[in-house]
Enzyme design. Structure first.
Site, mmCIF file in Angstrom:
data_model
loop_
_atom_site.group_PDB
_atom_site.id
_atom_site.type_symbol
_atom_site.label_atom_id
_atom_site.label_comp_id
_atom_site.label_asym_id
_atom_site.label_seq_id
_atom_site.Cartn_x
_atom_site.Cartn_y
_atom_site.Cartn_z
ATOM 1 N N HIS A 1 -0.892 -12.143 0.807
ATOM 2 C CA HIS A 1 -1.777 -11.185 0.138
ATOM 3 C C HIS A 1 -2.449 -11.799 -1.091
ATOM 4 C CE1 HIS A 1 -2.224 -6.560 -0.569
ATOM 5 N NE2 HIS A 1 -3.353 -7.201 -0.755
ATOM 6 N N GLY B 1 -18.751 -1.320 -1.281
ATOM 7 C CA GLY B 1 -18.742 -1.391 -2.741
ATOM 8 C C GLY B 1 -17.993 -0.285 -3.441
ATOM 9 N N ARG B 2 -16.839 0.125 -2.873
ATOM 10 C CA ARG B 2 -16.014 1.183 -3.464
ATOM 11 C C ARG B 2 -16.860 2.432 -3.725
ATOM 12 N NH1 ARG B 2 -11.449 -1.917 -4.380
ATOM 13 N NH2 ARG B 2 -11.841 -4.064 -5.017
ATOM 14 N N SER C 1 -13.720 -3.738 1.098
ATOM 15 C CA SER C 1 -14.671 -3.041 0.216
ATOM 16 C C SER C 1 -16.118 -3.314 0.613
ATOM 17 C CB SER C 1 -14.441 -3.416 -1.250
ATOM 18 O OG SER C 1 -13.168 -3.006 -1.684
ATOM 19 N N PRO C 2 -16.449 -3.172 1.899
ATOM 20 C CA PRO C 2 -17.806 -3.518 2.353
ATOM 21 C C PRO C 2 -18.881 -2.539 1.901
ATOM 22 C CG PRO C 2 -16.577 -2.551 4.154
ATOM 23 C CD PRO C 2 -15.594 -2.744 3.023
ATOM 24 N N TYR D 1 0.843 -1.192 0.000
ATOM 25 C CA TYR D 1 0.000 0.000 0.000
ATOM 26 C C TYR D 1 0.880 1.244 0.000
ATOM 27 C CZ TYR D 1 -3.910 -3.097 1.293
ATOM 28 O OH TYR D 1 -4.857 -4.094 1.326
#
Length: 332
Positions: A126, A208-209, A205-206, A56
């Site tokens: 990852h 949905g971005r 991504s809970p 990241y």
């Protein structure tokens, strides 16, 4: 803040965690000060599960976590730190996967140095290197755990069958996967297998971005986000269709008197006690909305109303393009 266990042998963590990919410029520019302010907000709200990775921002997310912990040493005892490794580059700079013992230990050591800690609480592979037996990789993770460099081990984006193979060698504390009202593939085996094996399902991504929030990215906004620019769900025609469908969800959230993001988080938490969402955001208000979701309790009628406006399979477009699919395991 309510708590849940990070796998059957793991520590208690906040029901809602945080994905620190947002400490990089993945979704847009940010700063060290802004990231530290978010960490302050997390501690104030009782958010203790902090997830990052060596890739990241090419280590920047970990460095900023490290500078925060250096300035506030007491915070280390409150945060449950998770990081990941296994994604590398070849000589040309192209992405490759490396699950070798040498790579994983060297990258974990570098992560510990960047964060200024002597161990992490959870270390993931990852992305799985398909050519290397997962049993071999699990033995590597177990040795890192035995050395005290990590207290728990996990995988990101693996199939239920791979999880079973790994768990036959050593208990797997957590599996990380995209899971939300928009992406429900984990319900075809991963949710169930994790529950059976006592493995936490950490859902990234809970919301949905942004699609499951009150302020979703609009067509044209994605041009500034390289990942979304090529993502099938944000291709113009799919994006327009997905916005129209999720407008119904935003209307339902408004009728219920809660932010859409909070409702999306609450729905996810209702899918199982072993499920731990880790939204990522650069905006303190967005984080507050997600935190609100961790306090909501949804009854059967609420869940039915949500399913009515966002039935399984509503999303237009695949969740990844062909390049983005390199690494994640398909199982349905």
């Amino acid at each position: 803040m309510k708590t849940r266990r990070l796998g059957k042998h793991g520590p208690e963590v906040s029901a809602l965690g945080y994905g620190a990919m947002s400490f990089s410029d993945f979704y847009g520019p940010t700063s060290e000060a802004a990231s530290h302010a978010l960490l302050d907000l997390m501690l104030e709200a009782g958010v203790t599960h902090l997830d990052t990775s060596n890739v990241y921002g090419s280590g920047r997310s970990e460095r900023w976590i490290g500078s925060y912990l250096k300035a506030r040493p007491a915070a280390r005892e409150r945060f449950v730190l998770a990081t990941k490794a296994g994604i590398s580059q070849d000589a040309s700079g192209a992405r490759k996967l490396d699950n070798s013992a040498a790579h994983l230990e060297a990258e974990l050591d570098a992560s510990l140095m960047r964060m200024g800690v002597d161990h992490v609480d959870l270390f993931y592979v990852h992305r799985r290197e398909a050519a290397r037996p997962i049993e071999e990789v699990t033995e590597v993770l177990a040795r890192l755990q035995a050395k005290g460099k990590t207290r728990a081990i996990g995988y990101s984006e693996i199939a239920p069958a791979s999880l079973r193979r790994a768990a036959a060698v050593h208990h797997i504390d957590a599996v990380q996967s995209e899971y939300s009202l928009q992406t429900r593939a984990p319900e075809l085996g991963l949710v169930q297998t994790c529950a059976e094996l006592g493995t936490a399902l950490v859902a990234f991504s809970p919301v949905g971005r942004s699609m499951l929030t009150d302020r979703p990215l609009r067509v044209g906004d994605v041009e500034r986000v390289p990942f979304l620019k090529v993502n099938p769900r944000f291709a113009p025609e799919n994006h327009v269709a997905n916005l129209a469908i999720t407008d119904r969800f935003r209307q339902l959230a408004a009728e219920m008197g809660v932010p859409a993001a909070a409702l999306a988080i609450a729905w996810l938490l209702a899918q199982g006690e072993h499920i731990l969402p880790i939204p990522g955001t650069r905006d303190p208000q967005h984080l507050r909305e997600a935190i609100q979701g961790a306090e909501l309790v949804l009854g059967p009628e609420d869940l039915a109303r949500i399913e009515a406006v966002l039935p399984v399979g509503w999303a237009h477009g695949d969740r990844y393009d062909p390049v983005q699919w390199i690494g994640p395991e398909r199982y349905c």
